[in-house]
Scaffold this motif. Sequence first.
Motif, PDB file in Angstrom:
ATOM      1  N   ILE A   1      17.822  -5.428  57.138  1.00 35.06           N
ATOM      2  CA  ILE A   1      18.363  -6.403  58.073  1.00 35.06           C
ATOM      3  C   ILE A   1      18.215  -5.895  59.503  1.00 35.06           C
ATOM      4  O   ILE A   1      18.585  -4.774  59.821  1.00 35.06           O
ATOM      5  N   GLY A   2      17.633  -6.746  60.343  1.00 39.19           N
ATOM      6  CA  GLY A   2      17.351  -6.359  61.717  1.00 39.19           C
ATOM      7  C   GLY A   2      15.962  -5.759  61.868  1.00 39.19           C
ATOM      8  O   GLY A   2      15.534  -5.434  62.972  1.00 39.19           O
ATOM      9  N   LYS A   3      15.258  -5.593  60.747  1.00 42.56           N
ATOM     10  CA  LYS A   3      13.899  -5.042  60.777  1.00 42.56           C
ATOM     11  C   LYS A   3      12.864  -6.038  60.271  1.00 42.56           C
ATOM     12  O   LYS A   3      11.705  -5.966  60.639  1.00 42.56           O
ATOM     13  N   LYS A   4      13.281  -6.925  59.368  1.00 44.19           N
ATOM     14  CA  LYS A   4      12.371  -7.937  58.822  1.00 44.19           C
ATOM     15  C   LYS A   4      13.206  -9.134  58.395  1.00 44.19           C
ATOM     16  O   LYS A   4      14.421  -9.040  58.278  1.00 44.19           O
ATOM     17  N   ALA A   5      12.537 -10.244  58.180  1.00 40.26           N
ATOM     18  CA  ALA A   5      13.238 -11.422  57.666  1.00 40.26           C
ATOM     19  C   ALA A   5      13.723 -11.119  56.249  1.00 40.26           C
ATOM     20  O   ALA A   5      13.049 -10.395  55.499  1.00 40.26           O
ATOM     21  N   VAL A   6      14.893 -11.630  55.910  1.00 36.15           N
ATOM     22  CA  VAL A   6      15.418 -11.431  54.557  1.00 36.15           C
ATOM     23  C   VAL A   6      15.911 -12.753  53.982  1.00 36.15           C
ATOM     24  O   VAL A   6      16.413 -13.606  54.703  1.00 36.15           O
ATOM     25  N   VAL A   7      15.725 -12.869  52.670  1.00 29.14           N
ATOM     26  CA  VAL A   7      16.259 -13.990  51.906  1.00 29.14           C
ATOM     27  C   VAL A   7      17.213 -13.351  50.902  1.00 29.14           C
ATOM     28  O   VAL A   7      16.782 -12.609  50.021  1.00 29.14           O
ATOM     29  N   ILE A   8      18.496 -13.602  51.078  1.00 30.26           N
ATOM     30  CA  ILE A   8      19.505 -13.052  50.173  1.00 30.26           C
ATOM     31  C   ILE A   8      20.088 -14.220  49.395  1.00 30.26           C
ATOM     32  O   ILE A   8      20.640 -15.146  49.992  1.00 30.26           O
ATOM     33  N   TYR A   9      19.905 -14.170  48.082  1.00 32.82           N
ATOM     34  CA  TYR A   9      20.448 -15.274  47.300  1.00 32.82           C
ATOM     35  C   TYR A   9      21.469 -14.763  46.295  1.00 32.82           C
ATOM     36  O   TYR A   9      21.265 -13.795  45.598  1.00 32.82           O
ATOM     37  N   PHE A  10      22.616 -15.437  46.283  1.00 28.61           N
ATOM     38  CA  PHE A  10      23.697 -15.149  45.347  1.00 28.61           C
ATOM     39  C   PHE A  10      23.582 -16.134  44.201  1.00 28.61           C
ATOM     40  O   PHE A  10      23.369 -17.328  44.424  1.00 28.61           O
ATOM     41  N   TYR A  11      23.697 -15.622  42.986  1.00 30.69           N
ATOM     42  CA  TYR A  11      23.601 -16.484  41.813  1.00 30.69           C
ATOM     43  C   TYR A  11      24.693 -16.078  40.816  1.00 30.69           C
ATOM     44  O   TYR A  11      25.190 -14.956  40.849  1.00 30.69           O
ATOM     45  N   PRO A  12      25.067 -16.997  39.910  1.00 33.09           N
ATOM     46  CA  PRO A  12      26.194 -16.714  39.016  1.00 33.09           C
ATOM     47  C   PRO A  12      25.976 -15.624  37.961  1.00 33.09           C
ATOM     48  O   PRO A  12      26.814 -14.738  37.818  1.00 33.09           O
ATOM     49  N   LYS A  13      24.854 -15.671  37.194  1.00 31.44           N
ATOM     50  CA  LYS A  13      24.763 -14.769  36.046  1.00 31.44           C
ATOM     51  C   LYS A  13      23.325 -14.540  35.598  1.00 31.44           C
ATOM     52  O   LYS A  13      22.541 -15.472  35.509  1.00 31.44           O
ATOM     53  N   ASP A  14      23.007 -13.274  35.272  1.00 30.33           N
ATOM     54  CA  ASP A  14      21.700 -12.927  34.720  1.00 30.33           C
ATOM     55  C   ASP A  14      21.449 -13.671  33.412  1.00 30.33           C
ATOM     56  O   ASP A  14      22.381 -13.886  32.620  1.00 30.33           O
ATOM     57  N   ASP A  15      20.185 -14.009  33.196  1.00 27.12           N
ATOM     58  CA  ASP A  15      19.702 -14.525  31.913  1.00 27.12           C
ATOM     59  C   ASP A  15      20.397 -15.797  31.429  1.00 27.12           C
ATOM     60  O   ASP A  15      20.565 -16.006  30.229  1.00 27.12           O
ATOM     61  N   THR A  16      20.810 -16.643  32.357  1.00 20.96           N
ATOM     62  CA  THR A  16      21.290 -17.979  32.002  1.00 20.96           C
ATOM     63  C   THR A  16      20.218 -18.955  32.488  1.00 20.96           C
ATOM     64  O   THR A  16      19.390 -18.600  33.332  1.00 20.96           O
ATOM     65  N   LYS A  17      20.205 -20.146  31.974  1.00 19.89           N
ATOM     66  CA  LYS A  17      19.101 -21.094  32.204  1.00 19.89           C
ATOM     67  C   LYS A  17      18.762 -21.283  33.686  1.00 19.89           C
ATOM     68  O   LYS A  17      17.649 -21.008  34.112  1.00 19.89           O
ATOM     69  N   VAL A  18      19.701 -21.780  34.477  1.00 19.89           N
ATOM     70  CA  VAL A  18      19.400 -22.110  35.870  1.00 19.89           C
ATOM     71  C   VAL A  18      19.125 -20.842  36.685  1.00 19.89           C
ATOM     72  O   VAL A  18      18.224 -20.810  37.518  1.00 19.89           O
ATOM     73  N   CYS A  19      19.883 -19.780  36.419  1.00 15.88           N
ATOM     74  CA  CYS A  19      19.691 -18.521  37.152  1.00 15.88           C
ATOM     75  C   CYS A  19      18.323 -17.905  36.836  1.00 15.88           C
ATOM     76  O   CYS A  19      17.662 -17.363  37.726  1.00 15.88           O
ATOM     77  N   THR A  20      17.897 -18.011  35.592  1.00 14.69           N
ATOM     78  CA  THR A  20      16.574 -17.497  35.203  1.00 14.69           C
ATOM     79  C   THR A  20      15.478 -18.324  35.859  1.00 14.69           C
ATOM     80  O   THR A  20      14.510 -17.773  36.399  1.00 14.69           O
ATOM     81  N   ASP A  21      15.637 -19.661  35.836  1.00 17.50           N
ATOM     82  CA  ASP A  21      14.655 -20.529  36.495  1.00 17.50           C
ATOM     83  C   ASP A  21      14.546 -20.184  37.974  1.00 17.50           C
ATOM     84  O   ASP A  21      13.447 -20.119  38.532  1.00 17.50           O
ATOM     85  N   GLN A  22      15.701 -19.952  38.607  1.00 17.58           N
ATOM     86  CA  GLN A  22      15.719 -19.630  40.030  1.00 17.58           C
ATOM     87  C   GLN A  22      15.030 -18.282  40.281  1.00 17.58           C
ATOM     88  O   GLN A  22      14.183 -18.171  41.166  1.00 17.58           O
ATOM     89  N   ALA A  23      15.384 -17.275  39.501  1.00 15.30           N
ATOM     90  CA  ALA A  23      14.791 -15.940  39.671  1.00 15.30           C
ATOM     91  C   ALA A  23      13.276 -15.989  39.454  1.00 15.30           C
ATOM     92  O   ALA A  23      12.515 -15.383  40.209  1.00 15.30           O
TER      93      ALA A  23
END
Length: 150
Positions: A28-50
């Motif tokens: 942070i402060g050195k390059k652009a960052v995309v920080i995404y918060f998600y509910p849970k590993d290996d669940t349908k929507v979270c896996t699709d997002q990852a």
Amino acid sequence: MALQKGDKIPNFTSIDVDGNTFNSKEYIGKKAVVIYFYPKDDTKVCTDQACSFRDNYEAFKELGAEVIGVSSDSVASHQKFAKKYKLPFILLSDSDKKLRKLFGVPSDLLGLIPGRVTYVADKSGVLQLVFNSMSGKIHIEKALEIVKRM
């Protein structure tokens, strides 16, 4: 107080997928960052997002941005998740929910499910996008659109 567009991301530390200490000052402060918060590993929507972030990771890298995923899952859970889906980006374990509190990520469904929010910051660490939606794939489109404009 939740972080909003125009706010600077505060410094933080966490534990990454390899069990190492992650210090936000390295990014942070050195390059652009995309920080995404998600509910849970290996669940349908979270896996699709990852997997969508994975499939677009090179586009983010070419634009000079780093992708960082955050959930309250353990390091061991993140290791399995990253290996299973070949996730090339940083995953941080927020088991004590300090990062969720720091960013002000809301919960959904009457507070039962941790929220899904994506933050995009420019090279100065200033937020250019705060996107809150339980629909996973839209986050990638929104984040990429903003990164391309920076």
